[in-house]
Design a protein around this motif. Structure first.
Motif, PDB file in Angstrom:
ATOM      1  N   ALA A 213      38.493  43.943  50.102  1.00 55.96           N
ATOM      2  CA  ALA A 213      37.481  44.689  49.351  1.00 55.96           C
ATOM      3  C   ALA A 213      37.402  44.196  47.913  1.00 55.96           C
ATOM      4  CB  ALA A 213      37.809  46.190  49.389  1.00 55.96           C
ATOM      5  N   PHE A 214      38.562  43.855  47.334  1.00 58.10           N
ATOM      6  CA  PHE A 214      38.571  43.338  45.960  1.00 58.10           C
ATOM      7  C   PHE A 214      37.914  41.963  45.891  1.00 58.10           C
ATOM      8  CE2 PHE A 214      40.741  40.566  42.899  1.00 58.10           C
ATOM      9  CZ  PHE A 214      40.324  41.161  41.718  1.00 58.10           C
ATOM     10  N   VAL A 215      38.251  41.063  46.842  1.00 63.38           N
ATOM     11  CA  VAL A 215      37.691  39.718  46.851  1.00 63.38           C
ATOM     12  C   VAL A 215      36.175  39.770  47.011  1.00 63.38           C
ATOM     13  CG1 VAL A 215      37.612  37.539  48.131  1.00 63.38           C
ATOM     14  CG2 VAL A 215      39.808  38.640  47.662  1.00 63.38           C
ATOM     15  N   ALA A 216      35.661  40.748  47.739  1.00 66.53           N
ATOM     16  CA  ALA A 216      34.217  40.874  47.951  1.00 66.53           C
ATOM     17  C   ALA A 216      33.471  41.130  46.652  1.00 66.53           C
ATOM     18  CB  ALA A 216      33.936  42.009  48.942  1.00 66.53           C
ATOM     19  N   THR A 217      34.169  41.598  45.635  1.00 61.58           N
ATOM     20  CA  THR A 217      33.520  41.862  44.344  1.00 61.58           C
ATOM     21  C   THR A 217      33.476  40.619  43.464  1.00 61.58           C
ATOM     22  OG1 THR A 217      35.567  42.509  43.189  1.00 61.58           O
ATOM     23  CG2 THR A 217      34.436  44.220  44.455  1.00 61.58           C
ATOM     24  N   LEU A 218      34.079  39.492  43.914  1.00 55.63           N
ATOM     25  CA  LEU A 218      34.216  38.305  43.076  1.00 55.63           C
ATOM     26  C   LEU A 218      33.071  37.313  43.230  1.00 55.63           C
ATOM     27  CD1 LEU A 218      38.046  37.624  43.485  1.00 55.63           C
ATOM     28  CD2 LEU A 218      36.871  38.900  41.676  1.00 55.63           C
ATOM     29  N   GLY A 219      32.065  37.630  44.041  1.00 59.11           N
ATOM     30  CA  GLY A 219      30.943  36.716  44.212  1.00 59.11           C
ATOM     31  C   GLY A 219      30.912  36.129  45.603  1.00 59.11           C
TER      32      GLY A 219
END
Length: 230
Positions: A213-219
């Motif tokens: 979920a965190f990585v999905a916010t990185l672009g």
């Protein structure tokens, strides 16, 4: 580069007035680091030894009376040295004695261009400072506990450590310069074999989902999605 760190003990200061070698010590170094190979011999000088010299070296004529003559150890010495450069502290002193002894028995001398003088190196590196072997050992933190008397093999071992320090110390092992001293070398790491069985992950499902979920916010193309990192 193979070199031999070399020291002598003698009956006095001048080979031209009858003084002779009483002890020889050699330490092999490769690229300034001792290899562990040494060569050592006591030598019968066939003459008396002044009391002041005995106080310095601990060697007496009585102790050396049953030791081999220089002619008997010369071949072993020359074989150990081979064609290597010879490193000595105050090299003209040791060179004068060893070449006198070699000439006496008809052996070829060690030419001047093969000698390295650590006194000269030390004076260039530390102008105005004391350049004795004791002073350099203290400067570099090299223990003198083994040196209650001057001995050829003991002094050669100490000088080998000093010579390494004069040339950059053990950090030379990480030097990235090439043979000309220019940057651009490389460090080679040994290959490790693959594990016979992969390690079992300790990552919980909740932790994995939180990370995704965190990585999905990185672009669109975060590095974490490459290489199977998630």
């Amino acid at each position: 580069m193979r070199e031999i760190v070399f020291d002598t003990e003698t009956t006095g200061l001048d080979p031209q007035t009858g003084d002779r070698i009483t002890e020889l010590g050699c330490v092999e170094v490769e690229d300034f680091i001792p290899t562990g190979r040494t060569w050592h011999a006591y030598v019968n000088p066939q003459r008396s030894i002044p009391e002041k010299v005995t106080e310095i070296t601990g060697l007496t004529a009585e102790f050396l009376a049953d030791k081999p003559l220089f002619a008997d150890v010369a071949d072993g010495f020359l074989e150990f040295v081979g064609d290597a450069r010879v490193v000595a502290h105050n090299a003209p002193f040791d060179r004068g004695f060893i070449n006198m002894e070699l000439t006496r028995i008809g052996k070829p001398i060690i030419e001047n261009d093969r000698w390295v003088d650590t006194v000269v190196i030390a004076r260039k590196k530390f102008p105005g400072a004391h350049a004795s072997l004791d002073a350099l050992c203290k400067r570099f933190g090299i223990s003198l506990e083994t040196r209650d008397k001057h001995g050829a093999i003991i002094d050669a071992l100490l000088l080998a450590d000093v010579y390494l320090e004069l040339n950059g110390g053990r950090e030379r092992a990480l030097d990235l310069s090439d043979d000309r001293g220019e940057a651009g070398g490389s460090v080679t790491f040994p290959k490790r074999p693959a594990r016979p069985e992969p390690l079992v992950t300790r990552l919980t499902m909740e932790e994995r989902e939180a990370h995704e979920a965190f990585v999905a916010t990185l672009g669109e193309s975060p590095i974490w999605k490459s290489g199977g990192l998630i």
